[in-house]
Enzyme design. Sequence first.
Site, PDB file in Angstrom:
ATOM      1  N   HIS A  99       6.667 -26.313   0.519  1.00  0.00           N
ATOM      2  CA  HIS A  99       5.886 -27.335  -0.183  1.00  0.00           C
ATOM      3  C   HIS A  99       4.706 -26.714  -0.915  1.00  0.00           C
ATOM      4  O   HIS A  99       3.734 -27.411  -1.209  1.00  0.00           O
ATOM      5  CB  HIS A  99       5.409 -28.390   0.817  1.00  0.00           C
ATOM      6  CG  HIS A  99       6.546 -29.127   1.457  1.00  0.00           C
ATOM      7  ND1 HIS A  99       6.960 -30.375   1.030  1.00  0.00           N
ATOM      8  CD2 HIS A  99       7.388 -28.760   2.457  1.00  0.00           C
ATOM      9  CE1 HIS A  99       8.003 -30.759   1.769  1.00  0.00           C
ATOM     10  NE2 HIS A  99       8.285 -29.795   2.638  1.00  0.00           N
TER      11      HIS A  99
ATOM     12  N   LYS B  75     -13.499   1.588  -3.653  1.00  0.00           N
ATOM     13  CA  LYS B  75     -14.389   1.911  -2.530  1.00  0.00           C
ATOM     14  C   LYS B  75     -15.561   2.751  -3.017  1.00  0.00           C
ATOM     15  O   LYS B  75     -16.711   2.529  -2.635  1.00  0.00           O
ATOM     16  CB  LYS B  75     -13.626   2.694  -1.451  1.00  0.00           C
ATOM     17  CG  LYS B  75     -12.540   1.915  -0.749  1.00  0.00           C
ATOM     18  CD  LYS B  75     -11.934   2.804   0.347  1.00  0.00           C
ATOM     19  CE  LYS B  75     -10.619   2.264   0.842  1.00  0.00           C
ATOM     20  NZ  LYS B  75      -9.927   3.196   1.727  1.00  0.00           N
TER      21      LYS B  75
ATOM     22  N   GLU C  71       0.833  -1.201   0.000  1.00  0.00           N
ATOM     23  CA  GLU C  71       0.000   0.000   0.000  1.00  0.00           C
ATOM     24  C   GLU C  71       0.871   1.256   0.000  1.00  0.00           C
ATOM     25  O   GLU C  71       0.467   2.308  -0.488  1.00  0.00           O
ATOM     26  CB  GLU C  71      -0.944  -0.008   1.209  1.00  0.00           C
ATOM     27  CG  GLU C  71      -2.338   0.446   0.842  1.00  0.00           C
ATOM     28  CD  GLU C  71      -3.373   0.270   1.932  1.00  0.00           C
ATOM     29  OE1 GLU C  71      -3.094   0.605   3.094  1.00  0.00           O
ATOM     30  OE2 GLU C  71      -4.474  -0.193   1.619  1.00  0.00           O
TER      31      GLU C  71
HETATM   32  O1  PA5 Z   1      -3.000   1.542   5.981  1.00  0.00           O
HETATM   33  C1  PA5 Z   1      -4.009   2.163   5.726  1.00  0.00           C
HETATM   34  O2  PA5 Z   1      -4.067   3.399   5.775  1.00  0.00           O
HETATM   35  C2  PA5 Z   1      -5.290   1.434   5.390  1.00  0.00           C
HETATM   36  O3  PA5 Z   1      -5.065   0.064   5.205  1.00  0.00           O
HETATM   37  C3  PA5 Z   1      -6.310   1.602   6.498  1.00  0.00           C
HETATM   38  O4  PA5 Z   1      -5.794   1.093   7.686  1.00  0.00           O
HETATM   39  C4  PA5 Z   1      -7.620   0.891   6.159  1.00  0.00           C
HETATM   40  O5  PA5 Z   1      -8.088   1.319   4.927  1.00  0.00           O
HETATM   41  C5  PA5 Z   1      -8.655   1.163   7.229  1.00  0.00           C
HETATM   42  O6  PA5 Z   1      -8.833   2.532   7.362  1.00  0.00           O
HETATM   43  P1  PA5 Z   1      -9.484   3.139   8.656  1.00  0.00           P
HETATM   44  O7  PA5 Z   1      -8.561   2.898   9.786  1.00  0.00           O
HETATM   45  O8  PA5 Z   1      -9.664   4.583   8.348  1.00  0.00           O
HETATM   46  O9  PA5 Z   1     -10.800   2.448   8.860  1.00  0.00           O
END
Ligand code: PA5
Length: 454
Positions: A310, A422, A289
């Site tokens: 494996h 989203k 990410e």
């Molecule tokens: O690392 C990140 O920013 C994302 O993976 C968030 O943790 C995830 O989208 C959840 O977001 P939030 O904490 O606002 O619910």
Amino acid sequence: MTAGSQQQDVLDWTNASWERLGSSPDLRARAGEMAQKLAGEIGAGRLPFLALPFMAGLEQELAALESGFLKGFEHMLLLGIGGSALGARALQKAFAPGQDLPGHRGKSLWIMDNVDAATLEAHLDRLPADKTLVYVVSKSGDTIETIGQYFLVKDWLKRAQPTAWKDHLLLNTDENKGYLREEATAFGIRTLPVPDNLGGRYSAISAVGLVPAAFLGMDWRGLVRGFSSVAAPLTDPKLDAASLAAHPSFEFAVWAKALMDAGYCELITFFYIPAWSSFADWFAQLWAESLGKDGMGSQPLPAVGATDQHSVNQMFLDGPRNKACLFVERATGPAGLPFPKDMPAIFDYLQGKRFGELLPAEALGTRMALTQSQVPLVCLRLGADDAAAAGKMMALFGAATLLTGWLMGINPVDQPAVELGKRLAKARLGASGLAGEKAQLSAFTTGGRDERGF
Ligand code: PA5
């Protein structure tokens, strides 16, 4: 290696294949620029995950929660997704593995990081509401997967505990904004703040991961201590080119970016500490990410030894030559049971040995095989697999991810590409506005299809 040095935490660069990574000298030369950027970002309060300005207050809150409020519950139901869940799960699996073992009687943590209707119902059918604390973690306070579950769980709590339902909730969210914050204010629900600029995947060493850790009785202080020992030099106002260049996170970032420049677009993380396998998933999210931007990055491939020898290892060894490997092992693990004497002759080599000798032998075998297959490999060898070591590792990987992103010239703390999916999901559910997304949906779902029965 001497017996004494085996207990050190080591990054073993022996098989890093620097000779194949032509851009590394130029990248190393950017240490001064990176040190300046770090100082600027930390000074502006934009890197709380490294500077931990909230930690002194949080430690007090955790100590109070640990000796009071949290004691009243046997179950914690954590609602959260992505960075709001993966750190807690990694810590749970590594340091409170009892729940996955037969005969578990202690506290249990249930992490709901999906929107599977059957799983949620099963939890609500089986959990005793009177002994359950619902910990809702969402930095934004608006994430549909988390908030959708929250609506149903709150309803469940209200039915089971009409007067005390609020006492079964703890919300961890932004201090000022978002739906969860409004909810907390409207009903006076107990909260902990997610500090400004602390993004989900960088937040494991905050209330996000440490409240579940405290609930399960882990050594959360050791985690923080280990984390701080690696992060502190990076936040030192005297940080300069030389001291950053000497920090392992910078060397790792140089290696990672040089790998990308040389066409290594996949990064295996092979954990040979079985209980730590969920750290590979935590790392995968952190890396993917943060760094999958503008057509660049390297795809993390989480793996655990010996199991994945494996399954996917054949591809690692003899598939496309585009993979590097981050290998994580410990200097010594548990000795294990001795093998019995009455084994068939073909297994004679196990005579007099203990079960715990298999894993290090397999780790060595796999590490050597990967190296012989020309997979550039760095090995993190931990002297102990305790909480402090985990904290050190988390700080190393967090800082290395950030610095890799900066060397790539991208922003490692946002994740803009995941927003479209989203918005489309919300449009599909009929959210107001989103006209463009609704038009796209209609074209995608009704346009010329090529669907064939099988
Ligand atoms: O690392 C990140 O920013 C994302 O993976 C968030 O943790 C995830 O989208 C959840 O977001 P939030 O904490 O606002 O619910």
